[in-house]
Design an enzyme around this catalytic site. Sequence first.
Site: not given
Length: 407
Positions: A144, A229, A264
């Site tokens: 993702f 990522d 995040k």
Amino acid sequence: MNAPAEEYSASDITGLFDQYVVPNYVRQRVIVRGEGSQVWDADGKRYLDLGGGIAVSSLGHGHPRLTKALSEQAASLIHTSNLYYTEPQGRLAKRLVELTGPGKVFFCNSGAEANEALMKMARLHGSSGPPQRRYEILTAMGSFHGRTMAGISATGQEKVKQGFGPLLEGFQHLPYNNLAAFEEAISDKTVAIMIEGIQGESGIVPADVEFLIGLRKLTKKRNILLLWDGIQCGLFRTGNFHSYQTILGDDLGDFLPDGISMAKSLGGGFPIGAVWMHESVADTLQPGTHGTTFGGTPLACSAAHAVLDEVEQAHLVDNIRERGQQLLEGLIKLGAQGKPFAELRGVGAMIGVVLKEELPALDAVVKLADAGLLVVPAGGNVIRFLPPLNITSEVIEETLSILEKEL
Ligand SMILES: *Cc1c(COP(=O)(O)O)cnc(C)c1O
């Protein structure tokens, strides 16, 4: 005139959403405030927040250091644009470089934007060859990488792409942890390989040591960038700043990707994204090639400084290792007592419980929320624990006793 917030009941608020907010999320509760690892809903019901706002609220809620940093910076300078220099951005870049390796940092506002910047850097890097233009990026199945057009093009899951075609060209998805498949897919068009250290959205699936070491060797040999990522798995969540440091452990050696995206947990809830780029590619994005109005505002960077300060000064790395272990051991015990767990996966404070088929994750998540525990569903049959980095042993105990009673 608009009534003050406290005059809105829970059903008034859900009514506003039904009528005025685009219905692209499944929402569960009306949350009105938080403190530490707990939040309260509009009816005054208390919940343990083991989802941490999907790996974002790294210091929990209402943390005094974060609140103070934000209010002091807000009173002094919230925004200037990137036409100017500001101290918080420069100093944050230095800290991220010191935590990662020789290179430079680009700031943005979200994870998708951070990956977007990584992919643009890679394409620009490949635009001059050699020997000809290279643009293709290989990613993993089940990955993702965000919801922008490049993000969904890069994401190795059909469900995020449905109805949005034609997508961006130049992506191929290969089986995660399968080095031979990646090696075979490399062509003279390939400029980069991008992976998550631990696949989050598809249910907490960590990369293998052999895969990571093999990928780094392969990408160096074939002159391809290795893009990482680290949006969900980074920022100390696994007990080290980057998840490869935890996964590789004694095998870390000189392993270092060429680019790393972060978001995040970095701002503890205040939106900020960042991309570290290795010194060999750090000057690829020159004036006019990329940018964002809000990226790296003094306010956003002050939030990240507060998070990093707290992690250092409150020894949160030790805490997350211990609390992660405590939660995992408790879950293992519950599994042995016959709870419907098919598998437990996790590293540090990133734990996935694969549920047996008879219990869909969404049903379990709603049931647990009714019992006062917030967790995050993933990949259909997985519940994710992504707690604040400063979660206490008492909250973990209470979490385990709710799971024992409810599942
Ligand atoms: C959340 C996430 C993203 C997207 O970040 P946003 O801030 O939602 O744009 C990208 N990659 C991974 C691994 C994520 O977990």
